[in-house]
Design a protein around this motif. Structure first.
Motif, PDB file in Angstrom:
ATOM      1  N   LEU A 309       0.833  -1.203   0.000  1.00  0.00           N
ATOM      2  CA  LEU A 309       0.000   0.000   0.000  1.00  0.00           C
ATOM      3  C   LEU A 309       0.870   1.257   0.000  1.00  0.00           C
ATOM      4  O   LEU A 309       1.986   1.242   0.527  1.00  0.00           O
ATOM      5  CB  LEU A 309      -0.925  -0.009   1.213  1.00  0.00           C
ATOM      6  CG  LEU A 309      -1.872  -1.220   1.291  1.00  0.00           C
ATOM      7  CD1 LEU A 309      -2.626  -1.227   2.612  1.00  0.00           C
ATOM      8  CD2 LEU A 309      -2.846  -1.220   0.122  1.00  0.00           C
ATOM      9  N   TYR A 313      -2.425   2.036   6.256  1.00  0.00           N
ATOM     10  CA  TYR A 313      -3.877   2.020   6.350  1.00  0.00           C
ATOM     11  C   TYR A 313      -4.266   1.607   7.776  1.00  0.00           C
ATOM     12  O   TYR A 313      -3.983   0.489   8.199  1.00  0.00           O
ATOM     13  CB  TYR A 313      -4.477   1.024   5.354  1.00  0.00           C
ATOM     14  CG  TYR A 313      -4.645   1.547   3.942  1.00  0.00           C
ATOM     15  CD1 TYR A 313      -3.629   2.237   3.303  1.00  0.00           C
ATOM     16  CD2 TYR A 313      -5.828   1.322   3.234  1.00  0.00           C
ATOM     17  CE1 TYR A 313      -3.784   2.706   2.006  1.00  0.00           C
ATOM     18  CE2 TYR A 313      -5.992   1.785   1.933  1.00  0.00           C
ATOM     19  CZ  TYR A 313      -4.960   2.482   1.323  1.00  0.00           C
ATOM     20  OH  TYR A 313      -5.114   2.939   0.035  1.00  0.00           O
ATOM     21  N   GLU A 318     -11.244   1.111   5.101  1.00  0.00           N
ATOM     22  CA  GLU A 318     -10.366   1.273   3.941  1.00  0.00           C
ATOM     23  C   GLU A 318      -9.637  -0.028   3.615  1.00  0.00           C
ATOM     24  O   GLU A 318      -9.491  -0.404   2.450  1.00  0.00           O
ATOM     25  CB  GLU A 318      -9.351   2.388   4.203  1.00  0.00           C
ATOM     26  CG  GLU A 318      -9.903   3.792   4.060  1.00  0.00           C
ATOM     27  CD  GLU A 318      -8.808   4.829   4.054  1.00  0.00           C
ATOM     28  OE1 GLU A 318      -9.005   5.892   3.438  1.00  0.00           O
ATOM     29  OE2 GLU A 318      -7.741   4.586   4.641  1.00  0.00           O
ATOM     30  N   ILE A 319      -9.169  -0.713   4.659  1.00  0.00           N
ATOM     31  CA  ILE A 319      -8.458  -1.989   4.442  1.00  0.00           C
ATOM     32  C   ILE A 319      -9.404  -2.991   3.788  1.00  0.00           C
ATOM     33  O   ILE A 319      -9.041  -3.693   2.835  1.00  0.00           O
ATOM     34  CB  ILE A 319      -7.921  -2.538   5.776  1.00  0.00           C
ATOM     35  CG1 ILE A 319      -6.961  -1.543   6.423  1.00  0.00           C
ATOM     36  CG2 ILE A 319      -7.209  -3.881   5.551  1.00  0.00           C
ATOM     37  CD1 ILE A 319      -6.601  -1.879   7.854  1.00  0.00           C
ATOM     38  N   GLY A 449      -9.083   5.687  -0.155  1.00  0.00           N
ATOM     39  CA  GLY A 449      -8.522   4.382   0.188  1.00  0.00           C
ATOM     40  C   GLY A 449      -8.464   3.416  -0.971  1.00  0.00           C
ATOM     41  O   GLY A 449      -7.700   2.445  -0.941  1.00  0.00           O
TER      42      GLY A 449
END
Length: 474
Positions: A309, A313, A318-319, A449
């Motif tokens: 990423l 995060y 978002e993850i 994200g």
């Protein structure tokens, strides 16, 4: 030796060619620099300590002691200011002297840090592939990666080197030298060659364990070299196909060297490893019956995607969004292959600031290729393990495939709804196939994200850890 009668084994004249520090070499040549003496690294982000080192020149590796894959913050200098970074020296127990600081900063100032250009690397690879075809037919060439290839020169040696007084070993060396020279002459890239007058395995071992250290950057390992070279490898992990986990299992059987593996009881190895154990025994004795013309296809395969990423995060939503995107991308690849999966696995790695053990989880399910089901499964696996923290690496993988004609139904399934879902999925896949993966997406790809739009612009390559597998995005 005693176990193997090599006169009964097949023989081929193989050159396994590796472009030395390929990505970094291409960047050096583009700047008129010598790839062997220039300190250069290819980095995903050149303006921050969070960049990923994708490739580096031999000099860069020697000066800074770093391999290709790593982070900018692992270097002993700041990539922006080029000033010495004392923290890394302390972590590695290196005495900080004035001479050491001056040495690092001198090389930091003369080091080139450049962004990746995958399109250019692919273009150079195509030029090199054409050079290979000057020495062998396309059917005699097996690309191994973007910078490596096997060439079966069995039918070419006498054409290029007709002298009858020379052995096939000598002829293979001379033709390999010609290939090296032509690659350098036309691209400026240096090539290393592992050779064998026996099989591809021994050519690969010759490359990995000797050719990279010789003045000519060539080495030959054939059947007559098994006892003196293959058995002399200092560590089991120096042998192709043996990782640390396999080495530990072999250690538990009292096997700590390649020679001991070659002289072990193959029946005992089969009890421990199955047919792979017998294969390890044959390989340790230099026997490999694969060839360049018949590409090996593993019986058990999987499809996966991993990415690093661009930032830490910490927001769980978002993850999960990125996990769903990856689950969908791999599902698209799964359907292209006409398969369904019955095993789903995930990997989640934490940021360096969050010293937690990475998450690895998997589950079995009824065979499916449904994006909805697979995305839900991936998220459930994540939720079952995640207890908070900053995430930086994510991976999703499907395995245990069956044909897409296989369907498991229960009395509670709504058949009409399932048919509609499959029809919708097929329509979406068709639109994306024609207009691109991003042509039809949910609105959440516009959030900060999401990684779909950014990753759709990447060109994949075997060292491009930030890109992962991009098949579903193209």
């Amino acid at each position: 030796m005693g176990y193997i009668d090599y006169s009964l084994e097949p023989r081929s004249d193989i050159a396994f060619i590796d472009m030395k520090s390929f990505y970094a070499s291409v960047e050096c040549v583009a700047r008129g620099l010598n790839p062997l003496t220039t300190s250069l690294c290819v980095m995903s982000r050149t303006d921050t300590s969070k960049g990923l080192i994708l490739a580096s020149s031999p000099t860069f590796k020697a000066v800074f002691g770093k391999s290709n894959v790593g982070r900018a913050y692992d270097l002993p200098f700041d990539v922006v200011t080029r000033k010495f970074n004392p923290q890394k020296a302390r972590q590695e127990g290196i005495p900080i002297t004035r001479e050491y600081v001056e040495f690092i900063e001198k090389w930091a100032q003369r080091t080139f840090i450049v962004p990746p250009r995958m399109d250019e690397y692919i273009a150079q690879n195509m030029r090199i592939q054409k050079i290979f075809q000057d020495f062998a037919s396309p059917s005699d060439i097996l690309p191994y990666s973007i910078d490596e290839a096997f060439i079966d020169l069995t039918g070419s040696l006498n054409y290029f080197i007709p002298e009858k007084q020379l052995s096939r070993r000598q002829k293979l060396d001379l033709v390999s030298d010609q290939i090296q020279y032509k690659i350098w002459k036309e691209t400026g890239v240096y090539a290393t060659v592992g050779m064998s007058n026996a099989n591809p395995l021994l050519a690969k071992l010759a490359l990995d364990n000797e050719a990279k250290k010789t003045r000519t950057m060539r080495a030959n390992w054939s059947y007559e070299d098994v006892e003196t070279k293959v058995w002399a490898l200092p560590n089991l992990t120096d042998f192709w196909g043996i990782g640390h986990r396999t080495a530990k299992r072999l250690n538990r059987l009292g096997i700590s060297t390649v020679k001991e593996l070659a002289n072990a009881n193959p029946d005992r190895l089969k009890e421990e490893f199955g047919v792979v154990g017998v294969q390890l025994w044959f390989h340790a004795n230099g026997v490999d019956e694969s060839n360049v013309h018949e590409v090996y296809k593993p019986k058990s395969s999987g499809l996966g995607n991993a990415q690093i990423l661009p930032r830490d995060y910490t927001n769980q939503a978002e993850i999960e969004l990125v996990l769903k995107e990856m689950a969908e991308q791999v599902a698209v690849r799964l359907r292209k292959k006409g398969k369904k999966t019955s095993r789903v696995s995930i990997y989640v790695g934490y940021s360096k600031i969050d010293r937690q053990q990475s998450i690895q989880a998997q589950t079995t399910l009824d065979p499916t290729a449904s994006t909805r089901i697979l995305a839900e499964t991936v998220v459930q696996l994540f939720r079952s393990k995640y207890k908070g923290g900053a995430v930086r690496r994510i991976g999703v993988r499907y395995s245990r495939f069956v044909e897409d004609s296989v369907t498991v139904l229960s009395l509670f399934d709504d058949l009409d709804a399932l048919d509609k879902e499959e029809d919708l999925q097929e329509t979406i896949d068709g639109i994306r196939e024609k207009f691109g993966f991003t042509s039809l997406q949910r609105a959440n790809i516009l959030t900060s994200g999401s990684r779909v739009k950014a990753r759709s612009l990447l060109t994949g390559g075997h060292a491009s850890g930030a890109a992962g597998g991009l098949d579903g995005l193209k």
